[in-house]
Design a protein around this motif. Structure first.
Motif, PDB file in Angstrom:
ATOM      1  N   PRO B  33      23.985  34.475  47.859  1.00 20.15           N
ATOM      2  CA  PRO B  33      23.485  34.507  49.318  1.00 20.15           C
ATOM      3  C   PRO B  33      22.809  33.129  49.211  1.00 20.15           C
ATOM      4  O   PRO B  33      22.604  32.319  48.472  1.00 20.15           O
ATOM      5  N   GLY B  34      23.230  32.897  50.667  1.00 20.60           N
ATOM      6  CA  GLY B  34      22.543  31.579  51.048  1.00 20.60           C
ATOM      7  C   GLY B  34      23.722  30.353  51.239  1.00 20.60           C
ATOM      8  O   GLY B  34      23.515  29.610  51.971  1.00 20.60           O
ATOM      9  N   LEU B  35      24.821  30.857  50.881  1.00 19.30           N
ATOM     10  CA  LEU B  35      25.984  29.764  50.742  1.00 19.30           C
ATOM     11  C   LEU B  35      27.023  30.368  51.410  1.00 19.30           C
ATOM     12  O   LEU B  35      27.702  31.275  51.263  1.00 19.30           O
ATOM     13  N   ASN B 224      10.926  33.631  46.056  1.00 15.61           N
ATOM     14  CA  ASN B 224      12.498  33.789  46.061  1.00 15.61           C
ATOM     15  C   ASN B 224      13.514  33.905  44.969  1.00 15.61           C
ATOM     16  O   ASN B 224      14.240  33.220  45.109  1.00 15.61           O
ATOM     17  N   ASP B 225      12.762  34.663  44.168  1.00 16.99           N
ATOM     18  CA  ASP B 225      13.715  34.826  42.852  1.00 16.99           C
ATOM     19  C   ASP B 225      14.841  35.431  42.942  1.00 16.99           C
ATOM     20  O   ASP B 225      15.109  36.105  44.132  1.00 16.99           O
ATOM     21  N   GLY B 226      15.757  35.287  42.095  1.00 18.29           N
ATOM     22  CA  GLY B 226      17.253  35.857  42.211  1.00 18.29           C
ATOM     23  C   GLY B 226      16.952  37.643  42.352  1.00 18.29           C
ATOM     24  O   GLY B 226      16.119  38.231  41.795  1.00 18.29           O
ATOM     25  N   ALA B 378      31.081  37.424  39.188  1.00 16.76           N
ATOM     26  CA  ALA B 378      30.338  36.672  40.705  1.00 16.76           C
ATOM     27  C   ALA B 378      29.055  37.413  41.170  1.00 16.76           C
ATOM     28  O   ALA B 378      28.147  36.355  41.541  1.00 16.76           O
ATOM     29  N   ALA B 379      28.940  38.633  40.665  1.00 15.51           N
ATOM     30  CA  ALA B 379      27.501  39.154  41.003  1.00 15.51           C
ATOM     31  C   ALA B 379      26.373  38.554  40.186  1.00 15.51           C
ATOM     32  O   ALA B 379      25.297  38.520  40.570  1.00 15.51           O
ATOM     33  N   VAL B 384      21.338  33.688  40.612  1.00 15.24           N
ATOM     34  CA  VAL B 384      20.685  32.596  40.552  1.00 15.24           C
ATOM     35  C   VAL B 384      19.720  32.365  41.453  1.00 15.24           C
ATOM     36  O   VAL B 384      19.716  32.478  42.975  1.00 15.24           O
ATOM     37  N   PRO B 385      18.526  31.900  41.028  1.00 18.59           N
ATOM     38  CA  PRO B 385      17.220  31.932  41.918  1.00 18.59           C
ATOM     39  C   PRO B 385      17.518  30.698  43.003  1.00 18.59           C
ATOM     40  O   PRO B 385      17.998  29.760  42.715  1.00 18.59           O
ATOM     41  N   GLN B 386      16.846  31.230  44.183  1.00 23.92           N
ATOM     42  CA  GLN B 386      17.248  29.982  45.401  1.00 23.92           C
ATOM     43  C   GLN B 386      16.453  28.645  44.996  1.00 23.92           C
ATOM     44  O   GLN B 386      16.806  27.677  45.757  1.00 23.92           O
ATOM     45  N   SER B 387      15.430  28.633  44.199  1.00 20.63           N
ATOM     46  CA  SER B 387      14.934  27.283  43.719  1.00 20.63           C
ATOM     47  C   SER B 387      16.072  26.393  42.954  1.00 20.63           C
ATOM     48  O   SER B 387      16.036  25.375  43.421  1.00 20.63           O
TER      49      SER B 387
END
Lengths: 156, 503
Positions: B33-35, B224-226, B378-379, B384-387
């Motif tokens: 998420p985020g990419l 915003n942890d995973g 992939a899941a 992976v945390p957003q930090s």
């Protein structure tokens, strides 16, 4: 008449800056020489200025419906990260050397935004490990595989 | 059938290796998420400099295809669409996962993606050469209007505000004029030595797509942890194939809707997925089951968002008009290898064009195979945390933009545009039309100047640019797209305010 709310004020400031840029681009396009070189920019800047004024006018009248602005909390959250990122990009990467600066910036950003507690030794060790792995991958990719020569400056 | 002649080129060790790498990497990036696919492809461009044109495009094409499909993983297991194209997938996919059918949902999503994707690439194969020949009839005035059409269509259709979308396009067109002009060699809008050579497209793409995402992650702060991933139980692939065969109608509707929508510049995978989901629901006898974990919903959405990938490249490869923001980034990838879309591509570089297109066909099959077996992995990456993600993307963005020309100037441009875009996005501006303006600006200007010279020697500026059936048609499409988007914007607003009153 009440004072404009924060998002409305933000919209006025944001669209005002865009409008100023639009006017300035149009001014340069119409005044700079040789005029042939500015023929296309003139066309663009005219439309740019008109649309920017339209947007600014809507913001002033409070008609802007799109864009949520930035809340105070969001701004305070992003500020330290943004400062670190900008210092890294505009100064440290050239001043310290790419790999050293990236290692420091990566570690600081990770530590700033990692939800894990800052008092636990385990989470610090984890951050150090993640930084080391990331830098090893970056060095392998860019220095060895792609042979990109990066500024070395003060440090490695 | 010229494409078959170049099919073997996909299977050379380097090309096939890159295809595998792009496919697996794309699935992982898509599931994160985020990419977004656009950002993933933009970040990959610097890695293609060392490669030949066809090899670079194979890597980018594979990443494009599989990031769209990989987005289904986080949509299904996390209820976070990996990309806007996967929004419709969350509606039934995540509910299926909650009911313990996560593996089945993933399998049918990858199978449906492959069917839709293969159909879309076949359309690309058969439509592109025909349209490229047709594009030969285009003169400078038509090419000028086509470039403007590309910017206005994306600007008006891809944005929530038509005026802000068009304004973003104008900012992009202006940014494209920075540097020395080609005819007189005069300096234009240069305030810093970094801008002397103009704005580097790749640095700009990385900045405009990656940096706002990084800053958005910063803005969320430390909370915003995973996300929690739903555990996936084993499910036989044969069962998923039978499920797909049972839902041929949804598969057909999704594939058709995605293919048609993909051909229209500016209407992205998000619209394709939602339209296919909606149409599939309308034609289904089980319409009440939609939203409750119904496989038809996943099949329609996923076949549509992958079916649009191939057709979205048709206007790009024939007329230089990218059909989606990711296609715009691919155009950047083509241009840095000195290849211009249109007849030039198929006449002078058929090996590059057909190897790239064929690789997308093979890539769909590989994506499906890997998707079926590595979705679980992939899941895990999606956790992976957003930090970590923000710091990694920032590092990649800086190294990537520096490696374009080994210039810190490009890094400054990337950062400045990125920060500017973050703030512009908060006020309703969007990156896609700005990028389109930046990419199509030089094409528009070159044809405008060339057309002006011809016009001055013949009938004059107005008859040359505004006369003739093709010019009139293109202008009409520009006006119609702006008016239509304006009408839709007003209608949406009226509808929303009515709902607010009712509430």
């Amino acid at each position: 008449m009440s004072a404009p709310s924060l998002p409305r004020l933000q919209h006025i400031i944001g669209s005002g800056i865009v409008a100023l840029v639009g006017i300035w681009v149009a001014y340069i396009s119409y005044t700079q020489q040789p005029s042939e070189a500015f023929l296309f920019p003139r066309l663009i800047s005219s439309v740019f200025a008109v649309l920017a004024f339209w947007t600014f006018g809507k913001a002033c009248l409070g008609w802007t419906k799109v864009g949520s602005g930035i809340s105070g909390r969001q701004f305070m959250n992003l500020l330290p990260g943004l400062v670190v990122a900008l210092v890294y990009i505009f100064w440290a990467a050239k001043g310290f050397g790419f790999y050293t600066a990236t290692t420091i910036a990566f570690f600081i950003l990770l530590s700033l935004y990692d939800p894990a507690p800052h008092t636990a030794l385990k989470s610090w060790l984890k951050r150090i490990a993640i930084t080391a792995v990331f830098m090893a991958v970056m060095y392998g990719l860019f220095a060895k595989l792609l042979t990109v020569y990066t500024p070395r400056e003060v440090f490695f | 059938m010229e494409f078959l002649f170049y099919m073997g080129d996909v299977f050379t060790p380097i090309n096939f290796g890159l295809l595998l790498l792009g496919t697996i990497g794309g699935l992982i990036l898509g599931a994160t998420p985020g990419l977004s696919p656009t950002m993933a492809v933009a970040l990959l461009i610097p890695f293609t400099f060392q490669l030949e044109a066809a090899q670079g495009l194979i890597l980018l094409g594979a990443a494009y295809t599989s990031t769209v499909a990989g987005g289904a993983v986080s949509a299904i297991l996390l209820k976070i669409p990996g990309a806007p194209a996967n929004i419709a997938t969350t509606l039934d996919g995540h509910t299926m996962a909650q009911k313990g059918e996560g593996a089945k949902a993933l399998q049918i999503s990858f199978l449906a993606s492959a069917v839709g994707g293969v159909f879309g690439v076949l359309l690309l194969i058969f439509l592109t050469p025909v349209l490229a020949q047709w594009a030969l009839a285009f003169g400078p005035s038509h090419l000028f209007w086509l470039a403007i059409l590309g910017v206005t269509v994306i600007g008006s259709l891809d944005s929530k505000s038509v005026v802000k979308g068009l304004l973003s396009g104008c900012i992009g067109l202006w940014l494209a004029t920075i540097g020395f002009d080609d005819i007189m060699g005069a300096q234009r809008f240069i305030f810093h030595p970094a801008l002397g050579g103009g704005i580097n497209i790749i640095a700009a793409l990385i900045g405009l797509f990656a940096i706002p995402q990084v800053i958005t992650m910063f803005a969320k702060g430390r909370h915003n942890d995973g996300a929690e991933v739903i555990k996936v139980q084993k499910h036989p692939v044969s069962g998923a194939i039978r499920e797909l065969a049972r839902n041929k109608r949804a598969l057909g509707i999704g594939t058709a809707a995605g293919s048609i929508i993909g051909l229209i510049p500016g209407v992205g995978g998000q619209i394709a997925g939602l339209v296919a989901y909606d149409q599939s629901k309308k034609f289904s006898p089980d319409r009440d089951k939609f939203g409750t974990g119904h496989p038809e919903g996943v099949i329609a959405a996923e076949s549509a968002n992958n079916a649009m990938v191939g057709p979205s490249l048709v206007p790009l490869l024939t007329l230089s008009i990218p059909g989606s923001p990711t296609a715009a980034v691919l155009l950047g990838g083509l241009l840095i290898h000195g290849i211009f879309p249109g007849t030039d591509l198929f006449d002078n570089h058929p090996d590059v064009a057909w190897t790239f297109i064929n690789s997308m066909l093979i890539g769909q099959v590989l994506m499906c195979l890997f998707g079926l077996y590595v979705a679980g992995l992939a899941a895990k990456v999606a956790q992976v945390p957003q930090s970590v993600m923000a710091a990694v993307v920032l590092g990649l963005a800086v190294f990537g933009s520096y490696s374009v020309q080994s210039s810190m100037g490009d890094v400054y441009v990337m950062a400045a545009l990125g920060v500017m875009m973050y703030f512009l996005e908060r006020f309703g501006f969007s990156a896609a039309p700005l990028v389109l303006g930046l990419i199509l600006g030089p094409i528009a200007e070159a044809n405008f100047i060339q057309g002006s010279m011809i016009a001055n020697a013949t009938d004059g500026l107005a008859p040359y640019f505004l006369g003739g059936p093709l010019n009139i048609f293109l202008i009409a499409v520009v006006v119609a797209s702006v008016l239509y988007s304006g009408y839709m914007e007003l209608r949406t607003r009226r509808y929303t305010s009515k709902e607010e009153i009712m509430a």
